[in-house]
Write an enzyme that holds these catalytic residues in place. Structure first.
Site, PDB file in Angstrom:
ATOM      1  N   LYS A  55      33.218  48.813   1.561  1.00  0.00           N
ATOM      2  CA  LYS A  55      32.568  47.860   2.470  1.00  0.00           C
ATOM      3  C   LYS A  55      33.593  47.237   3.404  1.00  0.00           C
ATOM      4  CE  LYS A  55      28.766  46.930  -0.720  1.00  0.00           C
ATOM      5  NZ  LYS A  55      28.197  46.083  -1.780  1.00  0.00           N
ATOM      6  N   GLN A  99      29.391  40.611  -4.581  1.00  0.00           N
ATOM      7  CA  GLN A  99      29.152  41.886  -5.257  1.00  0.00           C
ATOM      8  C   GLN A  99      28.570  41.640  -6.651  1.00  0.00           C
ATOM      9  OE1 GLN A  99      29.452  44.864  -3.792  1.00  0.00           O
ATOM     10  NE2 GLN A  99      28.818  45.973  -5.619  1.00  0.00           N
ATOM     11  N   ASP A 122      22.797  40.650   2.228  1.00  0.00           N
ATOM     12  CA  ASP A 122      22.170  41.483   1.192  1.00  0.00           C
ATOM     13  C   ASP A 122      20.648  41.329   1.217  1.00  0.00           C
ATOM     14  OD1 ASP A 122      23.806  43.109  -0.451  1.00  0.00           O
ATOM     15  OD2 ASP A 122      24.659  41.347  -1.422  1.00  0.00           O
TER      16      ASP A 122
HETATM   17  N1  GUN Z   1      25.703  45.906  -6.620  1.00  0.00           N
HETATM   18  C1  GUN Z   1      25.058  47.091  -6.531  1.00  0.00           C
HETATM   19  N2  GUN Z   1      24.400  47.189  -5.359  1.00  0.00           N
HETATM   20  C2  GUN Z   1      24.648  46.040  -4.687  1.00  0.00           C
HETATM   21  C3  GUN Z   1      24.261  45.558  -3.407  1.00  0.00           C
HETATM   22  O1  GUN Z   1      23.532  46.205  -2.638  1.00  0.00           O
HETATM   23  N3  GUN Z   1      24.731  44.329  -3.071  1.00  0.00           N
HETATM   24  C4  GUN Z   1      25.516  43.599  -3.910  1.00  0.00           C
HETATM   25  N4  GUN Z   1      25.912  42.398  -3.491  1.00  0.00           N
HETATM   26  N5  GUN Z   1      25.896  44.027  -5.094  1.00  0.00           N
HETATM   27  C5  GUN Z   1      25.464  45.251  -5.470  1.00  0.00           C
END
Ligand code: GUN
Length: 302
Positions: A55, A99, A122
Site C-alpha cells: 500500500k 490495517q 477503507d
Molecule cells: N485486512 C485485510 N483486508 C483489509 C482491508 O481491506 N483494510 C484493512 N484496513 N485491513 C485489512
C-alpha cells in the site's frame, strides 16, 4: 471444451493507477500539495506487513504522500486512538487506514469509529456503511468496489442479473451485496450456515466468492456462462508438497464459467487501486473540489 475469459485485474488495476497518478498531479497543481494517506500497522503479522508495504509503495508511485505508522503489538488502545485523533486533524492527511486484524486487547469497532468518516478510505465506519446502504455518496470498501468495476467492465449493465455473494463480512460480503443491489441485481448472500450452497450457486449469473475457504465453490455448481469473481487468497499445500495460493473457487471453473478472475492477479491488485481512488476521492472532497473524473462512464457506481 469451454475456456472462460480471464478477467485481468492486474492489467485493469495498472490502467487505473496510471489514471489516478494523472489526477493526483492535477490535484497537487490546484491545491498546492499532494493527497496524503496514513497507514497504521500494529504488531508484526507477516501478511499485514506485506499488505502495508504494498500500500505504501503504491501510494508513493501514484504521487501521493504516504505516512506510515508502525506501532508495537503492546500499544494500548488509548494510545492508538490518540494517534488516530492526531491524524484526523492533520490537514496533510486525507485518508487513514488501520490495517486489520488488530491485537486481541484492542477493540476494532472503537478504532474504526474513531476515524473521521471523511478520511475513512477503507469505508468501514458505520457512517460510510450507512451511506452505502441508503444509496448516498460515501467512501466504499475497496475490495467490493474493485470487484464491481471488474464486473461492469466485463458485463456492462448488471440490471436484473442473479448475483450470489458467498461470505457476509463487513469488509467484503455485506458491502458487495449492497453494491450489486444498487446495480439492480437480484442478490443472495450465502454464508457458513447456508443449507444448500450448491443449490444457491447454481442459479447465479454472477458469483462473488468471498468465504475465505480454499476451493469451497465447486465447478460442478456453476451455471454454464456465469461470471465468477474470486476474492479468496488461501495458502494450501500442493501435490508436490509446495505451498501455493488458491482461490475460493475450484480451478476447473474455467471449463464452465464465461469469465473469471484469476488468483492471484484478479481482485487483489484492484483492492490497492481502489484504495488510491478512495484516497483521491477523500482529498478532493476535503479540498472542496469536484471529484476528478477518472473512471470510465460505465464504471461509475451511482
Ligand atoms: N485486512 C485485510 N483486508 C483489509 C482491508 O481491506 N483494510 C484493512 N484496513 N485491513 C485489512
Amino acid at each position: 471444451m469451454n475456456t472462460a475469459t480471464i478477467i485481468d485485474g492486474k492489467a485493469r488495476a495498472a490502467e487505473l493507477r496510471e489514471q489516478i497518478a494523472h489526477a493526483v498531479s492535477a490535484f497537487a497543481m490546484e491545491v498546492g500539495r499532494a493527497p496524503g494517506l496514513a497507514v497504521i500497522l500494529v504488531g508484526e503479522d507477516p501478511a499485514s506487513q506485506i499488505y502495508v508495504r504494498s500500500k505504501g509503495r503504491a501510494t508513493a508511485e501514484a504521487g501521493m504522500v504516504s505516512f506510515e505508522h508502525r506501532l508495537d503489538v503492546t500499544v494500548s488502545q488509548v494510545e492508538l486512538l490518540k494517534l488516530i485523533e492526531t491524524l484526523n486533524v492533520d490537514n496533510r492527511v486525507d485518508g487513514i487506514l488501520v490495517q486489520l486484524p488488530l491485537p486481541q486487547h484492542i477493540d476494532e469497532d472503537a478504532v474504526i469509529s474513531c476515524i473521521d468518516p471523511s478520511k475513512d478510505v477503507d469505508g468501514f465506519h458505520v457512517m460510510n456503511a450507512g451511506l452505502l446502504m441508503v444509496g448516498k455518496p460515501g467512501l466504499v470498501p475497496c475490495t467490493p468496489l474493485g470487484c464491481l468495476l471488474l464486473l461492469k467492465q466485463h458485463l456492462g449493465d448488471l440490471s436484473g442479473l442473479e448475483a450470489v455473494v458467498i461470505g457476509r463480512s463487513n469488509i467484503v460480503g455485506k458491502p458487495m451485496a449492497q453494491l450489486l443491489l444498487a446495480e439492480s441485481c437480484t442478490v443472495t448472500i450465502a454464508h457458513s450456515r447456508t443449507r444448500d450452497l450448491a443449490d444457491v450457486v447454481r442459479r447465479a449469473d454472477i458469483i462473488i466468492a468471498a468465504a475465505g475457504r480454499a476451493e469451497i465453490v465447486k465447478s460442478s455448481w456453476i451455471k454454464p456462462g456465469a461470471t465468477v469473481i474470486d476474492v479468496g487468497i488461501n495458502r494450501v499445500t500442493g501435490e508436490s508438497g509446495k505451498a501455493k495460493i488458491v482461490g475460493d473457487v475450484e480451478a476447473t471453473a474455467i471449463e464452465v464459467a464465461s469469465a473469471l478472475t484469476p488468483v492471484p492477479g484478479g481482485v487483489g491488485p484492484m483492492t490497492i487501486a481502489m484504495l488510491l481512488r478512495n484516497a483521491l476521492t477523500a482529498a478532493c472532497a476535503r479540498a472542496g473540489l469536484p471529484e476528478i473524473p477518472l473512471l470510465a462512464r460505465s464504471d461509475q457506481t451511482s
